[in-house]
Design a protein around this motif. Structure first.
Motif, mmCIF file in Angstrom:
data_model
loop_
_atom_site.group_PDB
_atom_site.id
_atom_site.type_symbol
_atom_site.label_atom_id
_atom_site.label_comp_id
_atom_site.label_asym_id
_atom_site.label_seq_id
_atom_site.Cartn_x
_atom_site.Cartn_y
_atom_site.Cartn_z
ATOM 1 N N LEU A 61 0.403 -1.201 -0.373
ATOM 2 C CA LEU A 61 -0.080 0.493 -0.622
ATOM 3 C C LEU A 61 1.240 1.269 -0.248
ATOM 4 N N MET A 62 0.398 2.560 -1.138
ATOM 5 C CA MET A 62 1.659 3.321 -0.903
ATOM 6 C C MET A 62 0.153 4.825 -0.742
ATOM 7 N N TRP A 63 0.441 5.857 -0.531
ATOM 8 C CA TRP A 63 0.034 7.039 -0.498
ATOM 9 C C TRP A 63 0.581 8.036 -0.709
ATOM 10 N N SER A 64 0.644 8.973 -1.621
ATOM 11 C CA SER A 64 1.198 10.034 -2.159
ATOM 12 C C SER A 64 0.121 11.298 -1.901
ATOM 13 N N GLN A 65 0.628 12.531 -1.634
ATOM 14 C CA GLN A 65 0.064 13.775 -1.283
ATOM 15 C C GLN A 65 -0.947 13.880 0.200
ATOM 16 N N MET A 66 -0.323 13.008 0.559
ATOM 17 C CA MET A 66 -1.063 13.414 2.344
ATOM 18 C C MET A 66 -0.943 14.833 2.899
ATOM 19 N N HIS A 67 0.351 15.132 2.283
ATOM 20 C CA HIS A 67 0.457 16.517 2.095
ATOM 21 C C HIS A 67 0.241 17.672 1.146
ATOM 22 N N GLY A 68 -0.909 18.355 0.820
ATOM 23 C CA GLY A 68 -1.247 18.477 0.061
ATOM 24 C C GLY A 68 -0.023 18.655 -1.035
ATOM 25 N N ASN A 69 1.115 19.910 -1.115
ATOM 26 C CA ASN A 69 1.944 20.498 -1.644
ATOM 27 C C ASN A 69 3.250 19.828 -1.257
ATOM 28 N N GLU A 70 3.176 18.857 -1.624
ATOM 29 C CA GLU A 70 4.090 17.496 -1.532
ATOM 30 C C GLU A 70 3.729 16.283 -2.724
ATOM 31 N N CYS A 151 3.994 -0.567 3.839
ATOM 32 C CA CYS A 151 3.595 0.152 3.397
ATOM 33 C C CYS A 151 4.673 1.266 3.409
ATOM 34 N N PHE A 152 4.183 2.309 2.418
ATOM 35 C CA PHE A 152 4.815 3.394 1.305
ATOM 36 C C PHE A 152 4.059 4.730 1.693
ATOM 37 N N ASN A 153 4.799 5.313 2.965
ATOM 38 C CA ASN A 153 5.233 6.353 2.894
ATOM 39 C C ASN A 153 5.181 7.593 2.150
ATOM 40 N N LEU A 154 4.917 8.596 1.436
ATOM 41 C CA LEU A 154 5.376 9.152 0.123
ATOM 42 C C LEU A 154 5.046 11.121 0.861
ATOM 43 N N HIS A 155 6.471 11.302 0.811
ATOM 44 C CA HIS A 155 6.494 12.859 0.649
ATOM 45 C C HIS A 155 7.405 13.935 0.308
ATOM 46 N N ASP A 156 8.099 14.644 0.333
ATOM 47 C CA ASP A 156 8.720 15.536 -0.171
ATOM 48 C C ASP A 156 9.000 16.451 1.151
ATOM 49 N N GLN A 157 10.308 16.773 1.383
ATOM 50 C CA GLN A 157 11.026 17.532 2.510
ATOM 51 C C GLN A 157 11.303 18.835 1.851
ATOM 52 N N ARG A 158 12.176 20.210 2.511
ATOM 53 C CA ARG A 158 12.401 21.274 2.302
ATOM 54 C C ARG A 158 14.073 21.283 1.741
ATOM 55 N N THR A 159 14.190 21.859 0.895
ATOM 56 C CA THR A 159 15.421 22.333 0.335
ATOM 57 C C THR A 159 16.528 22.581 1.778
ATOM 58 N N ILE A 160 16.165 22.551 2.946
ATOM 59 C CA ILE A 160 16.715 22.876 3.693
ATOM 60 C C ILE A 160 17.970 21.291 4.186
ATOM 61 N N PHE A 161 17.709 20.924 4.251
ATOM 62 C CA PHE A 161 18.190 19.096 4.560
ATOM 63 C C PHE A 161 19.294 19.048 3.705
ATOM 64 N N ASN A 162 20.389 19.010 3.654
ATOM 65 C CA ASN A 162 21.523 18.690 3.614
ATOM 66 C C ASN A 162 22.140 16.994 4.338
ATOM 67 N N VAL A 163 23.111 16.305 4.070
ATOM 68 C CA VAL A 163 23.332 15.042 4.061
ATOM 69 C C VAL A 163 24.349 14.904 5.635
ATOM 70 N N GLY A 164 24.164 14.478 6.910
ATOM 71 C CA GLY A 164 25.799 14.506 7.397
ATOM 72 C C GLY A 164 25.855 16.424 7.684
ATOM 73 N N ASN A 165 26.848 16.656 7.637
ATOM 74 C CA ASN A 165 27.608 18.072 8.228
ATOM 75 C C ASN A 165 27.837 17.913 6.555
ATOM 76 N N THR A 166 28.070 17.432 5.077
ATOM 77 C CA THR A 166 28.036 17.752 4.472
ATOM 78 C C THR A 166 27.504 18.933 3.344
ATOM 79 N N PRO A 167 28.248 19.135 2.039
ATOM 80 C CA PRO A 167 27.541 20.001 1.751
ATOM 81 C C PRO A 167 27.025 19.673 0.588
ATOM 82 N N ARG A 168 26.360 18.674 1.040
ATOM 83 C CA ARG A 168 25.392 17.594 0.163
ATOM 84 C C ARG A 168 23.572 18.043 0.097
#
Length: 375
Positions: A61-70, A151-168
């Motif tokens: 089961l998978m669902w998307s846009q539980m948050h409408g702007n994602e 279950c696959f719970n499908l979302h978007d996240q903001r542009t603020i997130f990076n990986v660890g302490n890297t500039p990626r």
């Protein structure tokens, strides 16, 4: 990838603003191959639809846009449906071994308004226990009737997130949700971790260093935590930023890639080939990015301390049916250790010229008291 992605990408749907008006023609077109049904209605009485693919015993089961702007994962599931319509051997085996039930837009009112919350202002991902909203009731009813194995719970996240302490940037992030406050590892949570390890190994071939692990703080009001509490392996997918890809047309490809890999592993019964402990090798998400970082702004306005930076974050704003990215001054000060998706350094004449020639940024800086005295 198993085939040329451009062969299965659903090109009629793109950008960040995706509503039922966009996906209904697609669903109507695939109705001849798969089962489409209305599962219930939203607050504003928009249809919440699902599509069922395959006839196998393994139910996903998978669902998307539980948050409408994602909306990125919505685009990716349409790409997945196109792939499963193809004559690929893997597609055929998945449809034989698995039954997929997909809700492309769980929150159609929020999608229309481009808001995280539903029409009553409720975050559906904090309504898993009380289920005060019709959309929450619909999802739980689907869950109980379908009886998924995953279950696959499908979302978007903001542009603020990076990986660890890297500039990626964290282009894709995953979480095996906790099922208790101690964040212990049950058998089903462990399976979620193994599937994430499989997806991470696949994505590292394409976006090395750009996969993060989302915070696993427990909240029983979140849907993923709730389904994990019910002993169903659940995975949170988070679509993040790829450099220059604010429409997330590149990110959708990697979400598709990840979903397909997880489904392949489920279908082939190869989950145990992946080491659960490798889940913890995936770096944590961190919040070290701004959309624009302007360094050494004391060059522009001497009242600021030497070495100060200005950080700008884009606000996604629905304007005449399109999403515009409008800059907002987020922070001024010593921002050492922070990164910008676009960085200007006022010590360099080239960067100053670029700033001056960017009218939106120039106006924003003038309006906040940072003047272009030295240009």
């Amino acid at each position: 990838m198993p085939l040329n992605y451009n062969d299965i990408k659903e090109v009629t749907i793109k950008g960040r603003y995706v509503t039922h008006k966009d996906i209904d023609p697609f669903l109507n077109n695939v109705a001849k191959d798969f089962t489409i049904q209305t599962e219930g209605l939203s607050v504003e009485e928009r249809a919440i639809k699902s599509i069922v693919l395959g006839k196998g015993e393994l139910k996903i089961l998978m669902w998307s846009q539980m948050h409408g702007n994602e909306s990125t994962t919505t685009k990716a599931v349409l790409d997945l449906i196109n792939y499963l319509k193809s004559d690929s051997d893997l597609a055929s085996s998945i449809l034989k071994d698995c039954t997929l039930k997909i809700v492309p837009i769980l929150n159609p009112d929020g999608a229309m308004a481009y808001t995280r919350v539903n029409a009553n202002g409720v975050d559906l991902n904090r309504d898993a226990q009380e289920r005060t909203q019709p959309e929450s009731v619909v999802l739980r009813r689907i869950y109980e009737k379908f009886k998924p194995n995953y279950c696959f719970n499908l979302h978007d996240q903001r542009t603020i997130f990076n990986v660890g302490n890297t500039p990626r940037p964290a282009t894709v992030s995953f979480l095996a949700p906790a099922h208790d406050p101690e964040r212990s590892i049950s058998k089903t949570r462990g399976i979620s971790m193994q599937l994430i390890v499989a997806m991470n190994e696949e994505l590292q071939k394409f976006i090395p260093g750009q996969v993060g692990r989302y915070d696993d703080g427990f909240n029983s009001n979140c849907v993923g935590d709730t389904f994990q509490m019910l002993n169903i392996p659940t995975i949170l997918f988070e679509s993040g930023h790829f450099p220059g890809d604010y429409d997330r047309e590149v990110t959708r490809k990697y979400i598709f890639t990840a979903m397909l890999k997880a489904i392949e592993v489920i279908s082939k019964g190869t989950i145990d080939q992946y080491n659960r402990d490798s889940y913890f090798d995936i770096p944590d998400n961190n919040k070290l990015f701004f959309d624009v970082l302007i360094k050494n702004i004391h060059i522009l306005e001497p009242k600021h301390e030497q070495g100060s930076s200005a950080a700008i974050q884009f606000v996604e704003t629905l304007v005449n049916g399109k999403i515009e990215f409008i800059g907002k001054l987020e922070e001024i000060g010593n921002l050492q250790g922070k990164f910008g998706h676009k960085t200007y350094n006022c010590l360099y004449a080239k960067d100053l010229k670029e700033l001056k020639n960017n009218p939106d940024l120039a106006d924003l800086l003038r309006n906040t008291g940072i003047f272009f005295q030295k240009i």
